[in-house]
Design an enzyme around this catalytic site. Structure first.
Site, PDB file in Angstrom:
ATOM      1  N   GLU A  58     -22.472  -0.205  -3.771  1.00  0.00           N
ATOM      2  CA  GLU A  58     -23.624   0.694  -3.626  1.00  0.00           C
ATOM      3  C   GLU A  58     -23.343   2.062  -4.237  1.00  0.00           C
ATOM      4  O   GLU A  58     -22.456   2.779  -3.760  1.00  0.00           O
ATOM      5  CB  GLU A  58     -23.954   0.876  -2.137  1.00  0.00           C
ATOM      6  CG  GLU A  58     -25.141   1.799  -1.909  1.00  0.00           C
ATOM      7  CD  GLU A  58     -25.397   2.097  -0.433  1.00  0.00           C
ATOM      8  OE1 GLU A  58     -24.453   1.997   0.375  1.00  0.00           O
ATOM      9  OE2 GLU A  58     -26.542   2.448  -0.105  1.00  0.00           O
ATOM     10  N   ASP A  87     -30.187   1.604  -3.249  1.00  0.00           N
ATOM     11  CA  ASP A  87     -30.723   2.452  -2.194  1.00  0.00           C
ATOM     12  C   ASP A  87     -31.644   3.476  -2.864  1.00  0.00           C
ATOM     13  O   ASP A  87     -31.191   4.372  -3.583  1.00  0.00           O
ATOM     14  CB  ASP A  87     -29.544   3.122  -1.466  1.00  0.00           C
ATOM     15  CG  ASP A  87     -29.966   3.917  -0.253  1.00  0.00           C
ATOM     16  OD1 ASP A  87     -31.014   4.592  -0.323  1.00  0.00           O
ATOM     17  OD2 ASP A  87     -29.232   3.892   0.752  1.00  0.00           O
ATOM     18  N   GLN A 140     -32.446  -0.519   0.018  1.00  0.00           N
ATOM     19  CA  GLN A 140     -32.576   0.301   1.232  1.00  0.00           C
ATOM     20  C   GLN A 140     -33.524   1.452   0.943  1.00  0.00           C
ATOM     21  O   GLN A 140     -33.691   1.851  -0.219  1.00  0.00           O
ATOM     22  CB  GLN A 140     -31.207   0.846   1.660  1.00  0.00           C
ATOM     23  CG  GLN A 140     -30.260  -0.245   2.118  1.00  0.00           C
ATOM     24  CD  GLN A 140     -28.859   0.263   2.399  1.00  0.00           C
ATOM     25  OE1 GLN A 140     -28.355   1.114   1.675  1.00  0.00           O
ATOM     26  NE2 GLN A 140     -28.226  -0.255   3.427  1.00  0.00           N
ATOM     27  N   GLU A 145     -32.910   2.555   6.259  1.00  0.00           N
ATOM     28  CA  GLU A 145     -31.697   3.359   6.478  1.00  0.00           C
ATOM     29  C   GLU A 145     -32.074   4.836   6.410  1.00  0.00           C
ATOM     30  O   GLU A 145     -31.758   5.531   5.445  1.00  0.00           O
ATOM     31  CB  GLU A 145     -30.651   3.000   5.413  1.00  0.00           C
ATOM     32  CG  GLU A 145     -29.295   3.592   5.719  1.00  0.00           C
ATOM     33  CD  GLU A 145     -28.257   3.228   4.669  1.00  0.00           C
ATOM     34  OE1 GLU A 145     -27.112   2.947   5.043  1.00  0.00           O
ATOM     35  OE2 GLU A 145     -28.587   3.210   3.468  1.00  0.00           O
TER      36      GLU A 145
HETATM   37  O1  LIG Z   1     -25.000   5.510   3.203  1.00  0.00           O
HETATM   38  C1  LIG Z   1     -25.540   4.519   2.726  1.00  0.00           C
HETATM   39  O2  LIG Z   1     -26.476   4.601   1.931  1.00  0.00           O
HETATM   40  C2  LIG Z   1     -25.141   3.177   3.138  1.00  0.00           C
HETATM   41  O3  LIG Z   1     -25.770   2.233   2.758  1.00  0.00           O
HETATM   42  C3  LIG Z   1     -23.987   2.977   4.035  1.00  0.00           C
HETATM   43  O4  LIG Z   1     -23.844   1.635   4.330  1.00  0.00           O
HETATM   44  C4  LIG Z   1     -22.711   3.421   3.458  1.00  0.00           C
HETATM   45  O5  LIG Z   1     -22.605   4.736   3.367  1.00  0.00           O
HETATM   46 MG   LIG Z   2     -27.510   2.871   1.619  1.00  0.00          MG
END
Ligand SMILES: O=C(O)C(=O)[C@@H](O)CO
Ligand SMILES: [Mg+2]
Length: 260
Positions: free
Chosen positions: A144, A179, A205, A241
Site C-alpha cells: 500500500e 487507498d 480504501q 478507513e
Molecule cells: O494507514 C493506512 O492507510 C492503512 O491502510 C493501514 O493498514 C496501514 O497504515
Molecule cells: Mg489504507
C-alpha cells in the site's frame, strides 16, 4: 453495488476490539479489516466473526512496534528474520479467519541509513519470499502506498513506485492496496490511475480529504468514484478507513446512500 468493509482500527474506537465486530454487523457491514489480529487469541476472533456473520476481508502482516512509531519492517535490512516470522504468523491467523488478502506495510526510511537502493532490495526480497507462500494458501499479498504528510518518511508513497516494486518482484500474486485518501494527497487523478492499474489492485480504501473523515466531508467525489467502481466491474471490497467525525454509527449516512 460496493461491498463495504469496516476498518476496525479506525471505526468503533469507543468499543473494545472484539465488541466492534457486532457493532459493525449491526450497522450493516458484511466485512471487516484492521491492522492486525495478533493481540487476540485466534479462536476468539473466529467466534466474533462467525457470531456476526462477517467476512474477514484483510489485515496487515505484523508491522513492528506500531505504538512506538514503527510503520512496518518490510524494507528494513536488519529485520528480515522478523519479517519472515511475521509471514508465518499472518498465514496462521489468515487460515483460521479464512482471510484472502494480507497487506504488507513497507516501513519508514531509517534516519541513520537512507540507502534507498538497499531498502528497495530488501523489500523486493521480502515480497519474493512472501508472495509464493501466500499463493500456496490462496491468499493475495498486497502493498500500500501511503501519503507522506501523515507518514513522513514512509518508503512507498506512490503508485509509480508500487508498480516498479511489482515489476521487480515479478510475482503474479502481488497486488496494490489502493487507498483513495492517500492517493488524493500524493497524486490525484484517482480514477484514471485506478482504471489503469485495476488488474493489479486487490483492495481499495476510502476516507475524505482533508481530515481523513467520512466521505462527503471533504473534496473527494465518492459518488463518482463508487459508481465508477461499479461501472468498471470492480468486485472487491471497499475498506472504510476513516476517522468518524461524530460517532461511527451516527456518521454512516453517506454509506446508506450507496447501499440503496
Ligand atoms: O494507514 C493506512 O492507510 C492503512 O491502510 C493501514 O493498514 C496501514 O497504515
Ligand atoms: Mg489504507
Amino acid at each position: 453495488m460496493p461491498k463495504f468493509s469496516a476498518n476496525l482500527s479506525f471505526l468503533y474506537q469507543d468499543l473494545p476490539f472484539l465488541d466492534r465486530f457486532a457493532a459493525a454487523a449491526r450497522d450493516g457491514f458484511m466485512g471487516l479489516e484492521y491492522l492486525g489480529p495478533y493481540a487476540e487469541p485466534k479462536e476468539m476472533v473466529v467466534d466474533a466473526l462467525k457470531a456476526n456473520g462477517l467476512t474477514q476481508v484483510l489485515f496487515n502482516l505484523p508491522s513492528g512496534d506500531w505504538a512506538g512509531g514503527e510503520r512496518g519492517i518490510a524494507c528494513l535490512p536488519d529485520r528480515v528474520d522478523e519479517f519472515r516470522d511475521g509471514v508465518a504468523a499472518a498465514l496462521d491467523y489468515a487460515a483460521v479467519l479464512d482471510c484472502k488478502r494480507l497487506n504488507v506495510i513497507s516501513g519508514l526510511v531509517p534516519k541513520d541509513d537512507a540507502d534507498l537502493e538497499t531498502l528497495e532490495r530488501v523489500l523486493v526480497d521480502n515480497l519474493r519470499y512472501a508472495a509464493p507462500r501466500m499463493a500456496d494458501a490462496g491468499i493475495k499479498l498486497l502493498i500500500e502506498p501511503i501519503n507522506l504528510r501523515d507518514m513522513p518518511g514512509f518508503f512507498l508513497s506512490t503508485t509509480d513506485h508500487a508498480e516498479r516494486i511489482l515489476e521487480k518482484v515479478g510475482s503474479d500474486n502481488l497486488y496494490i492496496q489502493y487507498d483513495f485518501y492517500h492517493m488524493q494527497i500524493m497524486q490525484g487523478d484517482l480514477m484514471q490511475t485506478f482504471e489503469r492499474l485495476m488488474d493489479r489492485i486487490a483492495h481499495v480504501q476510502l476516507a475524505d480529504n482533508p481530515g481523513r473523515n467520512e466521505p462527503g466531508t471533504g473534496e473527494i467525489n465518492y459518488g463518482f468514484i463508487l459508481s465508477e467502481l461499479d461501472r468498471l466491474g470492480y468486485d472487491g471490497w471497499v475498506g472504510c478507513e476513516y476517522r468518524p467525525k461524530a460517532g461511527t454509527t451516527e456518521g454512516l449516512g453517506w454509506m446508506r446512500l450507496y447501499r440503496m
